[in-house]
Design a protein around this motif. Sequence first.
Motif, mmCIF file in Angstrom:
data_model
loop_
_atom_site.group_PDB
_atom_site.id
_atom_site.type_symbol
_atom_site.label_atom_id
_atom_site.label_comp_id
_atom_site.label_asym_id
_atom_site.label_seq_id
_atom_site.Cartn_x
_atom_site.Cartn_y
_atom_site.Cartn_z
ATOM 1 N N UNK A 21 0.848 -1.228 -0.105
ATOM 2 C CA UNK A 21 -0.073 -0.037 -0.066
ATOM 3 C C UNK A 21 1.041 1.186 -0.106
ATOM 4 N N UNK A 22 1.827 1.236 0.938
ATOM 5 C CA UNK A 22 2.750 2.301 0.834
ATOM 6 C C UNK A 22 3.495 2.543 -0.314
ATOM 7 N N UNK A 23 4.015 1.590 -1.086
ATOM 8 C CA UNK A 23 4.692 1.712 -2.430
ATOM 9 C C UNK A 23 3.490 2.350 -3.356
ATOM 10 N N UNK A 24 2.550 1.667 -3.348
ATOM 11 C CA UNK A 24 1.459 2.269 -4.154
ATOM 12 C C UNK A 24 1.108 3.605 -4.097
ATOM 13 N N UNK A 25 1.020 4.336 -2.774
ATOM 14 C CA UNK A 25 1.006 5.448 -2.678
ATOM 15 C C UNK A 25 2.075 6.535 -3.192
ATOM 16 N N UNK A 26 3.373 5.922 -3.031
ATOM 17 C CA UNK A 26 4.653 6.765 -3.315
ATOM 18 C C UNK A 26 4.399 6.681 -5.010
ATOM 19 N N UNK A 27 3.876 5.689 -5.516
ATOM 20 C CA UNK A 27 3.941 5.616 -6.969
ATOM 21 C C UNK A 27 2.760 6.676 -7.387
ATOM 22 N N UNK A 28 1.477 6.471 -6.978
ATOM 23 C CA UNK A 28 0.633 7.240 -7.290
ATOM 24 C C UNK A 28 1.083 8.942 -7.114
ATOM 25 N N UNK A 29 1.770 9.266 -6.203
ATOM 26 C CA UNK A 29 2.222 10.598 -5.723
ATOM 27 C C UNK A 29 3.362 11.052 -6.912
ATOM 28 N N UNK A 30 4.088 10.106 -7.349
ATOM 29 C CA UNK A 30 4.949 10.049 -8.388
ATOM 30 C C UNK A 30 4.387 10.601 -9.488
ATOM 31 N N UNK A 31 3.212 10.033 -10.079
ATOM 32 C CA UNK A 31 2.473 10.096 -11.191
ATOM 33 C C UNK A 31 1.685 11.347 -11.089
ATOM 34 N N UNK A 35 6.633 12.936 -12.457
ATOM 35 C CA UNK A 35 7.893 12.574 -12.372
ATOM 36 C C UNK A 35 8.094 10.997 -12.242
ATOM 37 N N UNK A 36 7.000 10.289 -12.446
ATOM 38 C CA UNK A 36 6.935 8.822 -12.025
ATOM 39 C C UNK A 36 8.170 8.046 -13.209
ATOM 40 N N UNK A 37 8.014 8.495 -14.384
ATOM 41 C CA UNK A 37 8.629 7.847 -15.571
ATOM 42 C C UNK A 37 10.080 7.826 -15.350
ATOM 43 N N UNK A 38 10.724 9.070 -14.825
ATOM 44 C CA UNK A 38 12.015 9.202 -14.731
ATOM 45 C C UNK A 38 12.615 9.145 -13.263
ATOM 46 N N UNK A 39 12.022 8.104 -12.330
ATOM 47 C CA UNK A 39 12.310 8.135 -11.007
ATOM 48 C C UNK A 39 12.667 6.448 -10.684
ATOM 49 N N UNK A 40 13.718 6.351 -10.297
ATOM 50 C CA UNK A 40 14.297 5.148 -9.859
ATOM 51 C C UNK A 40 13.635 4.861 -8.476
ATOM 52 N N UNK A 41 12.709 3.605 -8.367
ATOM 53 C CA UNK A 41 12.450 3.262 -7.009
ATOM 54 C C UNK A 41 13.134 1.887 -6.764
ATOM 55 N N UNK A 42 13.604 2.096 -5.583
ATOM 56 C CA UNK A 42 14.369 0.779 -5.069
ATOM 57 C C UNK A 42 13.610 0.374 -3.876
ATOM 58 N N UNK A 43 13.444 -1.111 -4.012
ATOM 59 C CA UNK A 43 12.732 -1.799 -2.751
ATOM 60 C C UNK A 43 13.681 -2.835 -2.437
ATOM 61 N N UNK A 44 14.156 -2.902 -1.285
ATOM 62 C CA UNK A 44 15.022 -3.904 -0.540
ATOM 63 C C UNK A 44 14.623 -4.407 0.983
ATOM 64 N N UNK A 62 21.616 -12.281 4.933
ATOM 65 C CA UNK A 62 22.392 -11.462 3.952
ATOM 66 C C UNK A 62 22.011 -11.787 2.532
ATOM 67 N N UNK A 63 21.268 -12.707 2.222
ATOM 68 C CA UNK A 63 20.615 -12.823 0.999
ATOM 69 C C UNK A 63 19.130 -12.608 0.901
ATOM 70 N N UNK A 64 19.124 -11.330 0.306
ATOM 71 C CA UNK A 64 17.754 -10.695 0.307
ATOM 72 C C UNK A 64 17.297 -10.266 -0.928
ATOM 73 N N UNK A 65 16.037 -10.052 -0.972
ATOM 74 C CA UNK A 65 15.733 -9.607 -2.323
ATOM 75 C C UNK A 65 15.855 -8.235 -2.462
ATOM 76 N N UNK A 66 16.098 -7.676 -3.794
ATOM 77 C CA UNK A 66 16.432 -6.474 -4.266
ATOM 78 C C UNK A 66 15.519 -5.915 -5.238
ATOM 79 N N UNK A 67 14.785 -5.097 -5.477
ATOM 80 C CA UNK A 67 14.030 -4.822 -6.655
ATOM 81 C C UNK A 67 14.130 -3.283 -6.969
ATOM 82 N N UNK A 68 14.479 -3.053 -8.463
ATOM 83 C CA UNK A 68 14.594 -1.576 -8.860
ATOM 84 C C UNK A 68 13.510 -1.576 -10.157
ATOM 85 N N UNK A 69 13.014 -0.314 -10.264
ATOM 86 C CA UNK A 69 12.038 0.166 -11.222
ATOM 87 C C UNK A 69 12.279 1.510 -11.606
#
Length: 166
Positions: A21-31, A35-44, A62-69
Amino acid sequence: MRSNVSSFEAVRREGANGRLHAVGAIVKKLKDEGIYENTLIVIASDHGDYNGGKTTLYEGGIKIPLMMHWPNGIKPNQTYDELVQNIDYVPTFLDLAGVDIKKKSKSLDLDGVSLKNVLDGEKKPVHEHLFFELGFARGIMTKDWKYISVRYDNQSLKKIEKGIEF
């Protein structure tokens, strides 16, 4: 109908839903800001969960997921199965911002490497190995192997010999 999901699992899922939900709220605000299209979102992850070895040098710590969008910067549906570490974030962000990190490397003294080529689709490893340190534990990890050593100082060894917890 009764659920087979443990209360711990239910809390974990609720936490994940909250983060989504928090990521969705951030994406909505960026849109909304255009500035959404040119923003690097990093989730770790915060280094695993307590049942999986959080705060250890084992896999769960130490072996954890990392996502970048980044719509204008990363092709969708890519994966990278090589070693990266959080020390690579700053060199990556500086490189993406146009800072010549090779020219500035002596003054910046960065341990990590830029992942810019990885974001561009490069599949070659950026690290052959990674180092870790946590308390008295030290570790080195390659893609296939990991070595962990625990070496206590003399004061701690004396406590251990006496059965004192620390």
